[in-house]
Design an enzyme around this catalytic site. Sequence first.
Site, PDB file in Angstrom:
ATOM      1  N   GLU A 190     -37.832 -42.674 -74.609  1.00 58.97           N
ATOM      2  CA  GLU A 190     -39.344 -42.018 -74.411  1.00 58.97           C
ATOM      3  C   GLU A 190     -39.807 -41.227 -75.253  1.00 58.97           C
ATOM      4  O   GLU A 190     -40.966 -41.544 -75.462  1.00 58.97           O
ATOM      5  CB  GLU A 190     -38.933 -41.130 -72.971  1.00 58.97           C
ATOM      6  CG  GLU A 190     -38.559 -42.068 -71.756  1.00 58.97           C
ATOM      7  CD  GLU A 190     -39.836 -42.647 -71.180  1.00 58.97           C
ATOM      8  OE1 GLU A 190     -40.919 -42.594 -71.512  1.00 58.97           O
ATOM      9  OE2 GLU A 190     -39.643 -43.462 -70.144  1.00 58.97           O
ATOM     10  N   ASP A 325     -37.318 -54.521 -69.281  1.00 51.53           N
ATOM     11  CA  ASP A 325     -38.510 -55.370 -69.652  1.00 51.53           C
ATOM     12  C   ASP A 325     -39.034 -55.134 -71.051  1.00 51.53           C
ATOM     13  O   ASP A 325     -39.385 -56.032 -71.641  1.00 51.53           O
ATOM     14  CB  ASP A 325     -39.838 -54.403 -68.772  1.00 51.53           C
ATOM     15  CG  ASP A 325     -39.529 -52.841 -68.771  1.00 51.53           C
ATOM     16  OD1 ASP A 325     -38.626 -52.282 -69.400  1.00 51.53           O
ATOM     17  OD2 ASP A 325     -40.374 -52.118 -68.517  1.00 51.53           O
ATOM     18  N   GLU A 441     -44.375 -50.309 -55.652  1.00 51.16           N
ATOM     19  CA  GLU A 441     -43.419 -50.021 -56.763  1.00 51.16           C
ATOM     20  C   GLU A 441     -42.406 -51.451 -56.748  1.00 51.16           C
ATOM     21  O   GLU A 441     -42.244 -52.241 -57.707  1.00 51.16           O
ATOM     22  CB  GLU A 441     -42.437 -48.935 -56.788  1.00 51.16           C
ATOM     23  CG  GLU A 441     -43.174 -47.778 -57.275  1.00 51.16           C
ATOM     24  CD  GLU A 441     -43.259 -47.787 -58.827  1.00 51.16           C
ATOM     25  OE1 GLU A 441     -42.045 -47.798 -59.447  1.00 51.16           O
ATOM     26  OE2 GLU A 441     -44.148 -47.909 -59.561  1.00 51.16           O
ATOM     27  N   GLU A 502     -49.068 -51.465 -65.323  1.00 52.72           N
ATOM     28  CA  GLU A 502     -48.564 -53.053 -65.929  1.00 52.72           C
ATOM     29  C   GLU A 502     -49.566 -53.876 -65.509  1.00 52.72           C
ATOM     30  O   GLU A 502     -49.573 -54.866 -66.206  1.00 52.72           O
ATOM     31  CB  GLU A 502     -47.257 -52.904 -65.342  1.00 52.72           C
ATOM     32  CG  GLU A 502     -45.964 -52.216 -66.232  1.00 52.72           C
ATOM     33  CD  GLU A 502     -45.971 -50.711 -65.707  1.00 52.72           C
ATOM     34  OE1 GLU A 502     -45.408 -49.869 -66.289  1.00 52.72           O
ATOM     35  OE2 GLU A 502     -46.479 -50.469 -64.265  1.00 52.72           O
TER      36      GLU A 502
END
EC number: 3.2.1.-
Length: 606
Positions: A190, A325, A441, A502
Site C-alpha cells: 500500500e 489481482d 462487493e 475497478e
Amino acid sequence: MLSLRRYVPYVGIAVCTLLIVTFYRAPIIDHVPLGPSNIPLEASPAINSSNQLSDPDFHWARVPVRYPVEKLTRVPKVKEAERLPNVQFDFLSRPEPAGERFLRQDKLRAVKRTFARCWKSYREHAWGHDELTPISGGARDSFGGWAANAVDNLDNLYIMEMKEEFEEAVKVVEAIDLTKCALDQLNVFETTIRHLGGLLSAYDLSGDDRLLTKAKHFGHMLIVAFDTPNRMPITRWYWSKALNEPQVADDHVLVAEIGSLTMEFTRLSMLTRDPKWYDAVERIVGLLEKQQYRTYLPGMWPVTVNVRERDFTADSLFTLSAMSDSLYEYFPKMHALLGGVDLRYQKLYEGSMATAIEYNLFRPMTPDNADILISGQVRRQDRTSDASLDPQGQHLVCFAGGMFALGGKLFDNPAHVEIGKKITDGCIWAYKAMPLGIMPEVFRMAPCESRLECEWNETAWKDAVKAEHGDSDADIDSIIASDRLPPGFVSLADRRYILRPEAIESVFILYRITGERYLLDAAWDMFQAITSATETRLANAALRDVSFSKEQIKEGEEIQVDSMESFWMAETLKYFYLIFSEPDVISLDEWVFNTEAHPLKRVLAR
C-alpha cells in the site's frame, strides 16, 4: 485498485505506511553503498512510545545492509525499446459532433465539481491526515498518518489544472514528518502504490524535483524491507524491528502484495539511475517466471506464497480477484513501461491469462441472456485433481476487463480485447441490475454450461439460490425477497460499495481502446448512481448495503458509512474525469497506470 486493490483492501489489511527521515533535518543522500552484514546494533536509533525515531539526523539511506547484494541487476537498456502497437483508438478519424462534445464537457465539469468539493472538505477537516471521514467531518490515519489523500491526489490536481491546490499539496508533502508513523506495522504494498506511485506520477507530470526527492526518501525506506537472507521482502513490515535486529521473510504472503511492486520500483530506478530498486523486484519476477508452470494450476500462481522458502507453488486457491489481482495487472503494464524490451512480461501475461480463460472465466445466466463474462475463483488441491470453480464475482475483479483489453492491444491479440469487453460489460450489467445502480462487493451467479449460448431458466436460477442456502425448506420466493436478490444473482455475500474504482477503470480503458460510445453512457449512468447514493454534506461516503431500493432509503434506511478511502478521489474520480476528457489527456500510448491509478511515463521507441 490488489487491490487488498483490495478486497476491502486485501482482507484485514492492517495497513499503515512509512517512516523516513524528515526533510528538514537530514541531508539528502541518493546513493549509498550496500554495507556489511556485521552491523553494530547500538548504531540503530531508538524508537519512543509514539513510534517516533529519537535521532533527528536519522536517514533511511544510511541504514547498514545486513545481507548485501554482490551485483545489482540494472534496468534493461530502454534505448532499444520496441515500437509497440498503438493502444488508443484513433479518435481523430471520427470527429465528435458539436452537440456530443458539449454534453461530454458538461459531464466533465460535473466530475470536477465533485472532486473539488471532496478536496475542499479534506482540506478543511482532515488536512495532513490520511483520510476524511465524510459524515462526521473527522480524520483517519489508516496509512501511517502521512497525508495519504494529499499524496494520492497530487496527479489529479495537476491533471485537473488546480494549480494553487497542487502547490499547496506539494508543500504539505514536503512537510510530512517521516521520522514517525501512526502505526507499528507498515504495509509495503500500500505504501508503494499510494505514496511512492503518487509521487512518481506527479513528478512525471510536473517535473517538480521536490516530488522526486520525496519519492527517493520513500524508496530508501522501502528497500530496507528487502534486507533479508534471501532478499525477499517482508510485506507486512514492523519497521522498527528492522533497525535493531535481523529480518526474515514471511512464509505466508499474499501474492499480489509481493508481485505488485515492479512498476513503482522500476520507475524509481529509471528516474534516479540507481539500480537497487529495480534489482529488488527483478528477483521476484525471476521466481514467478521459474515457477509459473509448477503450481497446481499451471500458468497461474496461488493466492498465498511462501516467500521465506521462495516457494510460489503450494497453495490451492487461484483467482484474478482479491489478493492476486494486481500481480497479473502489472504484466502487460510492465511491458508497456519498459517499451517492450523485456519479453518475460509477455510470457507471464499470456501464460497466466490462457489458464484464467480456461478455468476462471464464466458466462452467468441472466434474464436478458447477456453475452457477458465474470471472473471467479478456482480451487485445485493438487495437479491431478479436478479444478473446482466458485462462481463468485467481485467488484474488485472488474479491473480485469481493462487488463485484457490492454494486453490484447499490446500483444496484438484481438481475442483478448473481446474478452476484456465482455468482462467490462459484465460489470456494467451488474451495476444496472442492482436497485441503486451500484454493484456489490461480492456476489455469486449461476454459470452457464456454455459461453456461446445460454438461455434464461428461472427454475434453474431458483434451484441455484436454494442450493446456495443449503437446500433450505423455506419458500424460495421468500428467500429471494428477504435477501433482496435481483434475478440472476444467487447470493450477495458482501453488499457494500466502498467507493471502488475497478468498474469505471475498465470502462475508461476499454473506451480509450475501442472508442465505442456506449461506454460513455455507461460511465455517466455509473457516476450519477454513485454520487446520488454516496453524497454527504461534505463529500462522499461508502455504503453498507446496495441491495436496498431508493424507496426503502427514503423511508429511513441508513446505508452510508463514515468512510472515504483515498482511492475514491485518486482512482474512481480520476477515471470518471479522464473518460470525459479529451482523448489525448493521459493518452494510453504515452502513459501507463499503476494499480492506484497513478500514470507513469512509458518508454517509447525513438
